[in-house]
Design a protein around this motif. Structure first.
Motif, PDB file in Angstrom:
ATOM      1  N   TYR A 149      -6.595 -15.712  -9.972  1.00  0.00           N
ATOM      2  CA  TYR A 149      -6.386 -16.262  -8.640  1.00  0.00           C
ATOM      3  C   TYR A 149      -4.950 -16.042  -8.178  1.00  0.00           C
ATOM      4  O   TYR A 149      -4.040 -15.865  -8.981  1.00  0.00           O
ATOM      5  N   GLY A 150      -4.787 -16.093  -6.860  1.00  0.00           N
ATOM      6  CA  GLY A 150      -3.464 -15.947  -6.283  1.00  0.00           C
ATOM      7  C   GLY A 150      -3.527 -16.064  -4.771  1.00  0.00           C
ATOM      8  O   GLY A 150      -4.554 -16.422  -4.181  1.00  0.00           O
ATOM      9  N   ASN A 151      -2.412 -15.762  -4.126  1.00  0.00           N
ATOM     10  CA  ASN A 151      -2.295 -15.824  -2.674  1.00  0.00           C
ATOM     11  C   ASN A 151      -2.170 -14.411  -2.115  1.00  0.00           C
ATOM     12  O   ASN A 151      -1.495 -13.563  -2.708  1.00  0.00           O
ATOM     13  N   PHE A 152      -2.800 -14.176  -0.969  1.00  0.00           N
ATOM     14  CA  PHE A 152      -2.888 -12.832  -0.408  1.00  0.00           C
ATOM     15  C   PHE A 152      -2.378 -12.808   1.028  1.00  0.00           C
ATOM     16  O   PHE A 152      -2.761 -13.645   1.846  1.00  0.00           O
ATOM     17  N   ASP A 153      -1.548 -11.830   1.304  1.00  0.00           N
ATOM     18  CA  ASP A 153      -1.261 -11.394   2.661  1.00  0.00           C
ATOM     19  C   ASP A 153      -1.648  -9.925   2.722  1.00  0.00           C
ATOM     20  O   ASP A 153      -1.152  -9.120   1.919  1.00  0.00           O
ATOM     21  N   TYR A 154      -2.521  -9.577   3.668  1.00  0.00           N
ATOM     22  CA  TYR A 154      -2.919  -8.176   3.735  1.00  0.00           C
ATOM     23  C   TYR A 154      -3.074  -7.740   5.189  1.00  0.00           C
ATOM     24  O   TYR A 154      -3.401  -8.544   6.063  1.00  0.00           O
ATOM     25  N   ALA A 155      -2.789  -6.473   5.408  1.00  0.00           N
ATOM     26  CA  ALA A 155      -2.811  -5.894   6.746  1.00  0.00           C
ATOM     27  C   ALA A 155      -3.687  -4.652   6.728  1.00  0.00           C
ATOM     28  O   ALA A 155      -3.632  -3.852   5.790  1.00  0.00           O
ATOM     29  N   VAL A 156      -4.485  -4.488   7.783  1.00  0.00           N
ATOM     30  CA  VAL A 156      -5.424  -3.376   7.893  1.00  0.00           C
ATOM     31  C   VAL A 156      -5.160  -2.651   9.203  1.00  0.00           C
ATOM     32  O   VAL A 156      -5.306  -3.244  10.285  1.00  0.00           O
ATOM     33  N   THR A 157      -4.748  -1.388   9.122  1.00  0.00           N
ATOM     34  CA  THR A 157      -4.492  -0.578  10.311  1.00  0.00           C
ATOM     35  C   THR A 157      -5.676   0.347  10.554  1.00  0.00           C
ATOM     36  O   THR A 157      -6.078   1.097   9.657  1.00  0.00           O
ATOM     37  N   VAL A 158      -6.221   0.277  11.776  1.00  0.00           N
ATOM     38  CA  VAL A 158      -7.417   1.036  12.153  1.00  0.00           C
ATOM     39  C   VAL A 158      -7.254   1.520  13.588  1.00  0.00           C
ATOM     40  O   VAL A 158      -6.354   1.073  14.315  1.00  0.00           O
ATOM     41  N   LYS A 193      -3.543 -20.596 -16.953  1.00  0.00           N
ATOM     42  CA  LYS A 193      -4.147 -19.438 -16.292  1.00  0.00           C
ATOM     43  C   LYS A 193      -3.021 -18.664 -15.633  1.00  0.00           C
ATOM     44  O   LYS A 193      -2.078 -19.236 -15.087  1.00  0.00           O
ATOM     45  N   ASN A 194      -3.108 -17.358 -15.708  1.00  0.00           N
ATOM     46  CA  ASN A 194      -2.127 -16.512 -15.045  1.00  0.00           C
ATOM     47  C   ASN A 194      -2.461 -16.371 -13.569  1.00  0.00           C
ATOM     48  O   ASN A 194      -3.566 -16.697 -13.131  1.00  0.00           O
ATOM     49  N   GLN A 195      -1.513 -15.889 -12.798  1.00  0.00           N
ATOM     50  CA  GLN A 195      -1.683 -15.803 -11.348  1.00  0.00           C
ATOM     51  C   GLN A 195      -1.187 -14.456 -10.861  1.00  0.00           C
ATOM     52  O   GLN A 195      -0.187 -13.925 -11.352  1.00  0.00           O
ATOM     53  N   ALA A 196      -1.888 -13.910  -9.873  1.00  0.00           N
ATOM     54  CA  ALA A 196      -1.498 -12.634  -9.266  1.00  0.00           C
ATOM     55  C   ALA A 196      -1.456 -12.804  -7.755  1.00  0.00           C
ATOM     56  O   ALA A 196      -2.478 -13.119  -7.131  1.00  0.00           O
ATOM     57  N   ASP A 197      -0.279 -12.630  -7.157  1.00  0.00           N
ATOM     58  CA  ASP A 197      -0.101 -12.714  -5.708  1.00  0.00           C
ATOM     59  C   ASP A 197       0.088 -11.308  -5.147  1.00  0.00           C
ATOM     60  O   ASP A 197       0.789 -10.473  -5.750  1.00  0.00           O
ATOM     61  N   TYR A 198      -0.492 -11.057  -3.965  1.00  0.00           N
ATOM     62  CA  TYR A 198      -0.499  -9.701  -3.404  1.00  0.00           C
ATOM     63  C   TYR A 198       0.020  -9.704  -1.964  1.00  0.00           C
ATOM     64  O   TYR A 198      -0.323 -10.587  -1.169  1.00  0.00           O
ATOM     65  N   ARG A 199       0.794  -8.668  -1.636  1.00  0.00           N
ATOM     66  CA  ARG A 199       1.078  -8.275  -0.256  1.00  0.00           C
ATOM     67  C   ARG A 199       0.586  -6.843  -0.124  1.00  0.00           C
ATOM     68  O   ARG A 199       1.103  -5.938  -0.797  1.00  0.00           O
ATOM     69  N   ILE A 200      -0.432  -6.632   0.705  1.00  0.00           N
ATOM     70  CA  ILE A 200      -1.141  -5.358   0.769  1.00  0.00           C
ATOM     71  C   ILE A 200      -1.123  -4.832   2.198  1.00  0.00           C
ATOM     72  O   ILE A 200      -1.289  -5.605   3.155  1.00  0.00           O
ATOM     73  N   ALA A 201      -0.933  -3.543   2.343  1.00  0.00           N
ATOM     74  CA  ALA A 201      -1.068  -2.877   3.638  1.00  0.00           C
ATOM     75  C   ALA A 201      -1.879  -1.608   3.437  1.00  0.00           C
ATOM     76  O   ALA A 201      -1.536  -0.777   2.584  1.00  0.00           O
ATOM     77  N   VAL A 202      -2.975  -1.487   4.200  1.00  0.00           N
ATOM     78  CA  VAL A 202      -3.819  -0.302   4.084  1.00  0.00           C
ATOM     79  C   VAL A 202      -4.066   0.284   5.468  1.00  0.00           C
ATOM     80  O   VAL A 202      -4.035  -0.416   6.485  1.00  0.00           O
TER      81      VAL A 202
END
Length: 683
Positions: A231-240, A64-73
């Motif tokens: 599937y993968g690992n996520f770090d994400y940030a939300v600015t509000v 299975k392939n994997q997708a890891d994300y670092r996201i900032a919105v």
């Protein structure tokens, strides 16, 4: 509950019952059930290979392939615009070299020229410009190369300068922005409440499409249905804005930067509490409304081994939590081990003793019960959101309705959180095989209703399951008889006809209940179903894998059931066709002739009521119909017969019960012809 199938087989030879078969076909309503067709092998759509074994488990070369994300919105509530940047690391674990990558841009379904717009017509949701891609940059070490993607409806193709070889990774950075489409938003909503708008944000970032061993790139366009993700690992940030609360999938990793000291103390208290603790109370909400703090805050979250993330943001939300009845889990990087939390966030509109005041109680039960019975819950939090009422699930967080209450709130909470197992842990392809997602989940939900608080909300009977009476064997009959419905194996992405809940929810769930209670018995079904979940956790099973594993583990050839219930809309239909005493003498026994008129011969109970009011029951197993459509069952005698019935408990969905029982069976006087009168028995 009926006896398990292993016990039923004994009735043919050891329980004093003789069954004779008539090989001649019996015509019923112009249709003749053909045993050769009913019991012939089923050719599975997905063949056995090195990737998928004959016993239904992943094969020796499964990948299975994997997708890891670092996201900032950043969310701008004045314009309803979300702006984001992500760094995606894509791991090619397949044996193929990939010259292109495909990503999903689900917000493009709201473009005026989208396929979804064409399907929905002029009455569809308001249009937006969709997800606007600012840039796509390929990154290899310090080198960066900006590329021009090809956007096609809700898909984006990225052509690589050289193919991504097996075992290699590709890092890319994507910048984008979009305007939220309104109150529904395709399960990502902006909803007004007394103390401010509630933003339920999902499908908010460009997501990798799945490359698998079945089709390669699976690029079905998004038209507002469901999802298929790696599937993968996520770090994400939300600015509000600083007045907002943000609650999202995974663990909050910077509570000291976004919560007040009092809220931090309450959060710590909740981790020790079996009952809910208010972390953000009405005073906090009113303070944020009347004197909102200036500036903005960035909330940071981490989640491992997940296929997706989502979040809710609003100044209007109350927040309560309690510890989940689960063992500790490994913490996020840089964090201390902490008790896991069940949470609820909702506006003041949801407050009430039979409403959202009980939500976290329902969350705790759902997570603990399913973890104990089926597979351990893997994530640090489980969150129920009271907002628009989309009734939609994401890993670790679900979106329900602020006005839900009573049994409805219990059922919707259990159902949406139950999706943590299907398809968040067991990653089936929702867009193609919806019954493996909705039906499997609805099945375990029905058992949860029986388990919760001594059956407070049992049986489950809502729009998803047994909607009319709560008795699935009766309620499913009109579905089985209605030609408008396509079989469960029909592709989910083809627009269905009739009530959308009838097939992938109700029929699929009830099929598992029949398999469990009427065919295999819990002793065989439950371990096999647990094995299926464990074997395919964080992988991509097909229907063929499920069918094969259940057969292999349960030790039963179920071709007749898969064909009848999943590949067609066949149904059971039995009839009493005759009653007579052996040798015209009640002392010698009674013979009951049973006729099979349906193409789904489920095991059926035959009950004889004797003149003294006692009863005798026998279960007729499916195998008796392999040679013909008529069987004669002989029971020991000694007493006259008062009545005979088939399926007296309504345990199976017999589509015509008018010929299932005799209301008064009286023998002719002794010395005369002792054939039992066949009154009220219709062939």
């Amino acid at each position: 509950m009926s006896a398990p199938y292993t016990m039923r087989l004994c009735y043919l030879v050891t329980c004093g019952v003789l069954v004779s078969l008539s090989p001649r076909p019996v015509r019923a309503q112009g249709v003749v059930p053909d045993p050769n067709q009913i019991f012939s092998p089923v050719t599975m759509p997905t063949p056995v290979s090195a990737y998928r074994s004959g016993d239904g488990t992943p094969g020796p070369m499964a990948w299975k392939n994997q997708a890891d994300y670092r996201i900032a919105v950043t969310l701008d509530p004045t314009t309803h615009e979300l702006t984001g940047e992500e760094t995606l690391t894509y791991h090619n674990n397949s044996p193929s070299s990939l010259p292109v990558l495909w990503m999903q841009l689900d917000q493009n379904m709201y473009r005026a020229d989208s396929r979804r717009a064409a399907l929905s017509g002029p009455a569809g949701a308001p249009h937006t410009d969709g997800m606007q891609i600012g840039s796509v940059t390929l990154m290899e070490g310090a080198a960066m190369q900006e590329v021009t993607p090809l956007v096609s409806d809700t898909r984006m193709q990225i052509t690589l300068p050289h193919p991504l070889a097996p075992g290699r990774t590709q890092v890319l950075r994507v910048r984008w922005h979009y305007t939220m489409p309104g109150a529904w938003g395709g399960r990502t909503a902006v909803s007004p409440s007394k103390n401010g708008d509630i933003y339920e944000i999902a499908q908010f970032y460009p997501r990798m499409a799945v490359f698998d061993d079945v089709r390669g790139w699976d690029t079905l366009p998004y038209v507002g249905d469901e999802f298929y993700l790696d599937y993968g690992n996520f770090d994400y940030a939300v600015t509000v804005p600083a007045s907002f609360l943000v609650v999202g999938s995974g663990a909050l990793v910077n509570p000291a930067q976004v919560l007040s000291p009092a809220q931090q103390q309450r959060l710590a208290q909740a981790r020790r509490s079996d009952t809910r603790v208010m972390i953000r109370d009405l005073a906090d909400v009113e303070a944020a409304a009347h004197a909102p703090p200036a500036g903005s805050r960035t909330w940071r979250f981490h989640m491992d081994n997940t296929r997706d993330v989502a979040f809710v943001a609003s100044p209007a939300l109350l927040w309560d939590a309690a510890k989940l009845d689960l063992p500790p889990m490994a913490p996020a990087p840089g964090m201390k081990p902490e008790a896991r939390l069940g949470m609820s966030v909702y506006p003041v509109e949801g407050v009430g003793p039979q409403a959202w005041d009980r939500s976290t109680e329902y969350v705790k039960h759902t997570i603990a019960y399913f973890s104990h019975d089926w597979y351990p819950y893997p994530w640090p939090t489980a969150i129920n959101v009271g907002g628009h009422g989309a009734g939609m699930e994401y890993p670790g967080i679900v979106f329900d309705g602020m006005h839900d209450r009573d049994a409805k709130l219990f059922w919707i909470t259990t159902h949406e959180l139950g999706h943590a197992w299907f398809p968040m842990i067991v990653g089936s392809n929702e867009r193609r095989n919806g019954f493996m997602d909705e039906g499997f989940n609805t099945f375990i939900d029905s058992l949860a209703s029986l388990h919760f608080n001594n059956g407070e909300f049992a049986p489950k009977h809502d729009g998803e399951y047994a909607p009319d009476t709560g008795r699935p064997a009766d309620d499913i009959v009109k579905v089985l008889k209605d030609p408008v419905y396509q079989p469960l194996m029909a592709p989910s992405y083809i627009p269905g006809r009739g009530d959308r809940h009838a097939m992938p929810y109700f029929k699929a769930a009830y099929g598992l209940e029949l398999l469990r209670s009427q065919i295999l018995g819990p002793a065989r079904f439950d371990p096999a179903f647990r094995h299926y979940i464990a074997a395919w956790a964080y992988r991509h099973p097909t229907p063929s894998d499920f069918f094969r594993l259940m057969e292999s583990d349960a030790g039963e050839d179920l071709s007749w059931f898969w064909r009848g219930w999943y590949f067609t809309n066949a149904a059971p239909d039995y009839a009493l066709a005759g009653l007579e005493y052996v040798g015209n003498d009640p002392a010698k026994g009674v013979q009951v002739t049973v006729r099979n008129k349906g193409a789904l011969p489920l095991p059926v109970t035959l009950q004889v009521t004797w003149a003294d009011g006692t009863t005798t029951r026998r279960i007729l197993p499916t195998e008796i119909w392999t040679k013909g459509n008529e069987a004669v069952v002989t029971l020991p005698g000694g007493r006259p017969v008062r009545a005979v019935s088939l399926d007296p408990d309504h345990a199976i969905p017999d589509i015509d019960r008018s010929n299932n029982e005799s209301t008064s069976v009286t023998p002719v006087a002794v010395g005369m012809n002792m054939v039992v009168a066949r009154r009220n028995i219709r062939p």
